[in-house]
Design a protein around this motif. Structure first.
Motif, PDB file in Angstrom:
ATOM      1  N   THR A   3       0.855  -1.185   0.000  1.00  0.00           N
ATOM      2  CA  THR A   3       0.000   0.000   0.000  1.00  0.00           C
ATOM      3  C   THR A   3       0.891   1.236   0.000  1.00  0.00           C
ATOM      4  O   THR A   3       2.114   1.132   0.097  1.00  0.00           O
ATOM      5  CB  THR A   3      -0.913   0.025   1.241  1.00  0.00           C
ATOM      6  OG1 THR A   3      -0.116   0.236   2.411  1.00  0.00           O
ATOM      7  CG2 THR A   3      -1.704  -1.271   1.378  1.00  0.00           C
ATOM      8  N   GLU A   4       0.283   2.396  -0.059  1.00  0.00           N
ATOM      9  CA  GLU A   4       1.044   3.652  -0.027  1.00  0.00           C
ATOM     10  C   GLU A   4       1.772   3.840   1.295  1.00  0.00           C
ATOM     11  O   GLU A   4       2.780   4.535   1.361  1.00  0.00           O
ATOM     12  CB  GLU A   4       0.112   4.837  -0.286  1.00  0.00           C
ATOM     13  CG  GLU A   4      -0.389   4.905  -1.706  1.00  0.00           C
ATOM     14  CD  GLU A   4      -1.282   6.115  -1.929  1.00  0.00           C
ATOM     15  OE1 GLU A   4      -1.355   6.993  -1.050  1.00  0.00           O
ATOM     16  OE2 GLU A   4      -1.897   6.175  -3.006  1.00  0.00           O
ATOM     17  N   THR A   5       1.273   3.235   2.354  1.00  0.00           N
ATOM     18  CA  THR A   5       1.876   3.408   3.677  1.00  0.00           C
ATOM     19  C   THR A   5       2.729   2.224   4.116  1.00  0.00           C
ATOM     20  O   THR A   5       3.276   2.225   5.199  1.00  0.00           O
ATOM     21  CB  THR A   5       0.782   3.656   4.738  1.00  0.00           C
ATOM     22  OG1 THR A   5      -0.131   2.548   4.728  1.00  0.00           O
ATOM     23  CG2 THR A   5       0.033   4.947   4.458  1.00  0.00           C
ATOM     24  N   GLY A   6       2.833   1.193   3.279  1.00  0.00           N
ATOM     25  CA  GLY A   6       3.671   0.047   3.636  1.00  0.00           C
ATOM     26  C   GLY A   6       3.072  -1.258   3.161  1.00  0.00           C
ATOM     27  O   GLY A   6       2.402  -1.308   2.142  1.00  0.00           O
ATOM     28  N   GLU A   8       0.682  -4.639   3.808  1.00  0.00           N
ATOM     29  CA  GLU A   8      -0.502  -5.084   4.519  1.00  0.00           C
ATOM     30  C   GLU A   8      -0.663  -6.583   4.296  1.00  0.00           C
ATOM     31  O   GLU A   8      -0.707  -7.050   3.161  1.00  0.00           O
ATOM     32  CB  GLU A   8      -1.719  -4.343   3.976  1.00  0.00           C
ATOM     33  CG  GLU A   8      -2.990  -4.632   4.705  1.00  0.00           C
ATOM     34  CD  GLU A   8      -4.131  -3.795   4.144  1.00  0.00           C
ATOM     35  OE1 GLU A   8      -4.970  -4.377   3.437  1.00  0.00           O
ATOM     36  OE2 GLU A   8      -4.154  -2.585   4.414  1.00  0.00           O
ATOM     37  N   TYR A  38      10.457  -3.866   8.012  1.00  0.00           N
ATOM     38  CA  TYR A  38      10.310  -3.700   6.568  1.00  0.00           C
ATOM     39  C   TYR A  38      11.639  -3.247   5.997  1.00  0.00           C
ATOM     40  O   TYR A  38      12.238  -2.297   6.500  1.00  0.00           O
ATOM     41  CB  TYR A  38       9.213  -2.657   6.298  1.00  0.00           C
ATOM     42  CG  TYR A  38       9.013  -2.312   4.851  1.00  0.00           C
ATOM     43  CD1 TYR A  38       8.323  -3.160   4.006  1.00  0.00           C
ATOM     44  CD2 TYR A  38       9.497  -1.119   4.333  1.00  0.00           C
ATOM     45  CE1 TYR A  38       8.114  -2.838   2.676  1.00  0.00           C
ATOM     46  CE2 TYR A  38       9.291  -0.783   2.994  1.00  0.00           C
ATOM     47  CZ  TYR A  38       8.601  -1.646   2.174  1.00  0.00           C
ATOM     48  OH  TYR A  38       8.403  -1.325   0.870  1.00  0.00           O
TER      49      TYR A  38
END
Length: 80
Positions: A3-6, A8, A38
């Motif tokens: 995702t845009e934030t990392g 999932e 990550y």
């Protein structure tokens, strides 16, 4: 999935690998008992990423292509 934030990962998919129920996984992640790391590939591994989940007993690592496709999965018992 990426995702845009990392990254999932569904609790229902990850929990069995850590020998937890999905609700226990969510709680332990909130409490910091399950941690996540990550990493983004460099040089020969550019375009890949790796995400590692660690509980008290297990370490699960996914190496993925840039689109999130799992290329490799590693599961180790910790402390043994």
């Amino acid at each position: 999935r990426l995702t845009e934030t990392g990254v999932e990962v569904a609790a229902e998919d990850l929990a069995p690998l850590l020998e937890l129920d999905p609700s226990d996984l969510r709680r332990q992640m909130r409490d910091g008992a399950v941690t996540t790391r990550y990493e983004v590939g460099q040089d020969a591994d550019a375009g890949r990423f790796r995400v590692t989940f660690q509980s008290a007993d297990w370490r699960v690592r996914f190496t993925c292509a840039s689109d999130g496709t799992v290329l490799k999965r590693l599961r180790n018992r910790r402390g043994g």
